[in-house]
Write a protein that holds these residues in place. Structure first.
Motif, PDB file in Angstrom:
ATOM      1  N   ASN A 134       0.817  -1.219   0.000  1.00 37.09           N
ATOM      2  CA  ASN A 134       0.000   0.000   0.000  1.00 37.09           C
ATOM      3  C   ASN A 134       0.847   1.263   0.000  1.00 37.09           C
ATOM      4  O   ASN A 134       0.336   2.365   0.166  1.00 37.09           O
ATOM      5  N   GLU A 135       2.159   1.116  -0.202  1.00 38.15           N
ATOM      6  CA  GLU A 135       3.051   2.269  -0.160  1.00 38.15           C
ATOM      7  C   GLU A 135       3.238   2.883  -1.543  1.00 38.15           C
ATOM      8  O   GLU A 135       3.263   2.180  -2.551  1.00 38.15           O
ATOM      9  N   VAL A 136       3.366   4.201  -1.543  1.00 39.23           N
ATOM     10  CA  VAL A 136       3.605   4.964  -2.761  1.00 39.23           C
ATOM     11  C   VAL A 136       4.861   5.801  -2.543  1.00 39.23           C
ATOM     12  O   VAL A 136       4.943   6.561  -1.572  1.00 39.23           O
ATOM     13  N   ILE A 137       5.843   5.657  -3.412  1.00 41.81           N
ATOM     14  CA  ILE A 137       7.036   6.487  -3.314  1.00 41.81           C
ATOM     15  C   ILE A 137       6.659   7.925  -3.646  1.00 41.81           C
ATOM     16  O   ILE A 137       5.946   8.185  -4.619  1.00 41.81           O
ATOM     17  N   PHE A 138       7.119   8.856  -2.814  1.00 34.50           N
ATOM     18  CA  PHE A 138       6.760  10.266  -2.993  1.00 34.50           C
ATOM     19  C   PHE A 138       8.028  11.095  -3.053  1.00 34.50           C
ATOM     20  O   PHE A 138       8.859  11.056  -2.142  1.00 34.50           O
ATOM     21  N   ILE A 139       8.189  11.857  -4.153  1.00 40.52           N
ATOM     22  CA  ILE A 139       9.365  12.688  -4.346  1.00 40.52           C
ATOM     23  C   ILE A 139       8.910  14.099  -4.692  1.00 40.52           C
ATOM     24  O   ILE A 139       8.158  14.301  -5.643  1.00 40.52           O
ATOM     25  N   GLU A 140       9.359  15.062  -3.896  1.00 45.46           N
ATOM     26  CA  GLU A 140       9.119  16.467  -4.246  1.00 45.46           C
ATOM     27  C   GLU A 140      10.425  17.043  -4.767  1.00 45.46           C
ATOM     28  O   GLU A 140      11.455  16.965  -4.085  1.00 45.46           O
ATOM     29  N   MET A 141      10.401  17.600  -5.948  1.00 47.21           N
ATOM     30  CA  MET A 141      11.648  18.077  -6.528  1.00 47.21           C
ATOM     31  C   MET A 141      11.431  19.292  -7.430  1.00 47.21           C
ATOM     32  O   MET A 141      10.305  19.592  -7.864  1.00 47.21           O
ATOM     33  N   TYR A 142      12.525  19.971  -7.707  1.00 43.24           N
ATOM     34  CA  TYR A 142      12.556  21.117  -8.604  1.00 43.24           C
ATOM     35  C   TYR A 142      12.183  20.657 -10.015  1.00 43.24           C
ATOM     36  O   TYR A 142      12.540  19.560 -10.441  1.00 43.24           O
ATOM     37  N   TYR A 143      11.474  21.510 -10.747  1.00 46.19           N
ATOM     38  CA  TYR A 143      10.921  21.108 -12.034  1.00 46.19           C
ATOM     39  C   TYR A 143      11.979  20.585 -13.006  1.00 46.19           C
ATOM     40  O   TYR A 143      11.738  19.644 -13.767  1.00 46.19           O
ATOM     41  N   ALA A 144      13.193  21.155 -12.988  1.00 48.92           N
ATOM     42  CA  ALA A 144      14.227  20.771 -13.943  1.00 48.92           C
ATOM     43  C   ALA A 144      14.846  19.416 -13.622  1.00 48.92           C
ATOM     44  O   ALA A 144      15.611  18.876 -14.427  1.00 48.92           O
ATOM     45  N   PHE A 145      14.492  18.865 -12.463  1.00 57.38           N
ATOM     46  CA  PHE A 145      15.022  17.579 -12.042  1.00 57.38           C
ATOM     47  C   PHE A 145      14.435  16.417 -12.861  1.00 57.38           C
ATOM     48  O   PHE A 145      15.032  15.347 -12.951  1.00 57.38           O
ATOM     49  N   ARG A 146      13.257  16.635 -13.407  1.00 61.11           N
ATOM     50  CA  ARG A 146      12.515  15.539 -14.033  1.00 61.11           C
ATOM     51  C   ARG A 146      13.332  14.812 -15.095  1.00 61.11           C
ATOM     52  O   ARG A 146      13.496  13.579 -15.054  1.00 61.11           O
ATOM     53  N   GLU A 147      13.861  15.564 -16.046  1.00 63.78           N
ATOM     54  CA  GLU A 147      14.613  14.947 -17.139  1.00 63.78           C
ATOM     55  C   GLU A 147      15.905  14.314 -16.646  1.00 63.78           C
ATOM     56  O   GLU A 147      16.274  13.206 -17.065  1.00 63.78           O
ATOM     57  N   ALA A 148      16.604  15.005 -15.726  1.00 58.86           N
ATOM     58  CA  ALA A 148      17.859  14.471 -15.198  1.00 58.86           C
ATOM     59  C   ALA A 148      17.633  13.159 -14.463  1.00 58.86           C
ATOM     60  O   ALA A 148      18.406  12.210 -14.595  1.00 58.86           O
ATOM     61  N   LEU A 149      16.552  13.089 -13.680  1.00 60.92           N
ATOM     62  CA  LEU A 149      16.250  11.869 -12.926  1.00 60.92           C
ATOM     63  C   LEU A 149      15.916  10.714 -13.858  1.00 60.92           C
ATOM     64  O   LEU A 149      16.440   9.597 -13.702  1.00 60.92           O
ATOM     65  N   LEU A 150      15.056  10.960 -14.845  1.00 61.25           N
ATOM     66  CA  LEU A 150      14.671   9.896 -15.772  1.00 61.25           C
ATOM     67  C   LEU A 150      15.878   9.400 -16.564  1.00 61.25           C
ATOM     68  O   LEU A 150      16.028   8.187 -16.783  1.00 61.25           O
ATOM     69  N   ASN A 151      16.734  10.312 -16.983  1.00 65.31           N
ATOM     70  CA  ASN A 151      17.938   9.902 -17.713  1.00 65.31           C
ATOM     71  C   ASN A 151      18.863   9.065 -16.848  1.00 65.31           C
ATOM     72  O   ASN A 151      19.406   8.044 -17.290  1.00 65.31           O
ATOM     73  N   ALA A 152      19.042   9.476 -15.590  1.00 70.67           N
ATOM     74  CA  ALA A 152      19.930   8.745 -14.688  1.00 70.67           C
ATOM     75  C   ALA A 152      19.381   7.361 -14.374  1.00 70.67           C
ATOM     76  O   ALA A 152      20.123   6.371 -14.336  1.00 70.67           O
ATOM     77  N   LEU A 153      18.071   7.270 -14.159  1.00 68.32           N
ATOM     78  CA  LEU A 153      17.461   5.971 -13.878  1.00 68.32           C
ATOM     79  C   LEU A 153      17.599   5.029 -15.068  1.00 68.32           C
ATOM     80  O   LEU A 153      17.860   3.830 -14.914  1.00 68.32           O
ATOM     81  N   ALA A 154      17.418   5.572 -16.270  1.00 69.82           N
ATOM     82  CA  ALA A 154      17.558   4.756 -17.478  1.00 69.82           C
ATOM     83  C   ALA A 154      18.992   4.251 -17.626  1.00 69.82           C
ATOM     84  O   ALA A 154      19.223   3.085 -17.976  1.00 69.82           O
ATOM     85  N   GLN A 155      19.960   5.114 -17.331  1.00 71.56           N
ATOM     86  CA  GLN A 155      21.366   4.714 -17.442  1.00 71.56           C
ATOM     87  C   GLN A 155      21.713   3.621 -16.436  1.00 71.56           C
ATOM     88  O   GLN A 155      22.516   2.739 -16.710  1.00 71.56           O
ATOM     89  N   HIS A 156      21.097   3.690 -15.255  1.00 70.43           N
ATOM     90  CA  HIS A 156      21.371   2.699 -14.227  1.00 70.43           C
ATOM     91  C   HIS A 156      20.420   1.505 -14.294  1.00 70.43           C
ATOM     92  O   HIS A 156      20.458   0.614 -13.459  1.00 70.43           O
ATOM     93  N   LYS A 157      19.532   1.523 -15.304  1.00 69.40           N
ATOM     94  CA  LYS A 157      18.564   0.443 -15.510  1.00 69.40           C
ATOM     95  C   LYS A 157      17.695   0.217 -14.273  1.00 69.40           C
ATOM     96  O   LYS A 157      17.383  -0.909 -13.908  1.00 69.40           O
ATOM     97  N   ASN A 158      17.312   1.323 -13.647  1.00 69.99           N
ATOM     98  CA  ASN A 158      16.465   1.239 -12.457  1.00 69.99           C
ATOM     99  C   ASN A 158      15.068   1.805 -12.695  1.00 69.99           C
ATOM    100  O   ASN A 158      14.298   1.959 -11.766  1.00 69.99           O
ATOM    101  N   ASP A 159      14.752   2.143 -13.946  1.00 70.11           N
ATOM    102  CA  ASP A 159      13.487   2.829 -14.202  1.00 70.11           C
ATOM    103  C   ASP A 159      12.336   1.893 -14.542  1.00 70.11           C
ATOM    104  O   ASP A 159      11.182   2.285 -14.478  1.00 70.11           O
ATOM    105  N   SER A 160      12.614   0.650 -14.886  1.00 65.57           N
ATOM    106  CA  SER A 160      11.571  -0.233 -15.404  1.00 65.57           C
ATOM    107  C   SER A 160      10.546  -0.624 -14.347  1.00 65.57           C
ATOM    108  O   SER A 160       9.417  -0.971 -14.679  1.00 65.57           O
ATOM    109  N   TRP A 161      10.904  -0.577 -13.062  1.00 62.12           N
ATOM    110  CA  TRP A 161       9.966  -1.014 -12.026  1.00 62.12           C
ATOM    111  C   TRP A 161       9.325   0.157 -11.280  1.00 62.12           C
ATOM    112  O   TRP A 161       8.653  -0.038 -10.278  1.00 62.12           O
ATOM    113  N   LEU A 162       9.538   1.400 -11.766  1.00 57.79           N
ATOM    114  CA  LEU A 162       8.925   2.567 -11.150  1.00 57.79           C
ATOM    115  C   LEU A 162       7.802   3.086 -12.040  1.00 57.79           C
ATOM    116  O   LEU A 162       8.023   3.404 -13.204  1.00 57.79           O
TER     117      LEU A 162
END
Length: 280
Positions: A134-162
């Motif tokens: 029943n848990e939901v990961i919650f992240i509050e971040m600066y708007y410009a973080f969105r692309e940087a985070l998605l790119n980093a997760l893709a590079q580390h292959k950690n984005d497929s389960w989020l």
């Protein structure tokens, strides 16, 4: 249940400084405490080079503050101290090579420049955040973080389960912004600048923040740019009440009026997002 075998619902909330994100977070926590929602938000704590704005902001809870000493009891104490030192170097312009295309350090720290400060998120904190259905990961971040985070997760292959849902908080609807611009005979950008300045000053007046005029000027100068960037988010919610508005009350008071409506709308969105990934 094998959580890694399915996508884990992840809410990312952004919005201009002063739009009321802090008040929304406190209200969501109260809704959980009173069992008014069917989810539990697990916040991922970001790093920042800014100093605490008030006595209630604690290291490791509100942010990992780069200028504050890390408690020896904190998880991954040594790594967090290294992260803080790295951010202090960025702030002092001592680190060479930080750019939008090279935002991740070897420790999986994703960094982003926020005005005159820096924020960062450690990918391991996201990976370890969610443990129960029943848990939901919650992240509050600066708007410009969105692309940087998605790119980093893709590079580390950690984005497929989020399972991301990007939620943007607006101070005014597009129609209200245009109406004010026409009525006052000013640009839409000036409408937003005025609104955000008023909200930040109200936040300071009630004691939720300590900011100089120069700091306020810097924050409001990017508000309209952030608003335009919010068009890339999955859903935008209008919060007509800034953090200093009486509708929010104290942390243990239920919000009232438009503030209550805003929180209820966000709760419905989070519940639907949880249902999509857990019960289908």
């Amino acid at each position: 249940m094998d959580l890694k075998a399915m996508q884990i619902p992840t809410i990312v909330m952004s919005g201009p400084s002063g739009v009321g994100k802090g008040a929304i977070r406190r209200a969501l926590a109260l809704f959980e405490k009173l069992s008014l929602v069917n989810f539990h938000l697990v916040p991922v704590v970001l790093y920042t080079t800014r100093n605490p704005r008030n006595k209630d902001e604690k290291d490791g809870v509100s942010y990992w503050f780069a200028n504050e000493p890390t408690s020896h009891d904190a998880p991954d104490y040594k790594i967090r101290e290294e992260h803080k030192a790295y951010l202090r170097q960025l702030k002092a312009a001592e680190t060479i090579g930080a750019s939008p295309d090279n935002f991740a350090t070897r420790e999986g720290l994703v960094v982003c420049e926020v005005g005159s400060d820096w924020q960062a998120i450690w990918l391991s904190d996201i990976a370890n955040a969610c443990q129960n259905p029943n848990e939901v990961i919650f992240i509050e971040m600066y708007y410009a973080f969105r692309e940087a985070l998605l790119n980093a997760l893709a590079q580390h292959k950690n984005d497929s389960w989020l399972g991301f849902l990007f939620l943007f908080i607006r101070p005014l609807s597009a129609n209200e912004m245009l109406r004010r611009a026409k009525q006052l005979k000013i640009k839409c950008e000036d409408v937003i600048t005025r609104e955000m300045r008023k909200r930040i000053e109200e936040r300071i007046e009630v004691g939720w923040s300590r900011e100089t005029k120069e700091e306020i000027d810097k924050r409001v100068s990017t508000a309209y740019t952030q608003l335009l960037a919010g068009q890339n988010y999955d859903v935008a919610i209008v919060n007509p009440c800034g953090e200093g508005d009486p509708c929010w009350g104290s942390p243990n008071e239920m919000p009232t009026g438009p503030a209550l409506k805003t929180v209820r709308t966000i709760c419905r969105i989070i519940s639907a997002h949880l249902y999509n990934y857990r019960e289908r």
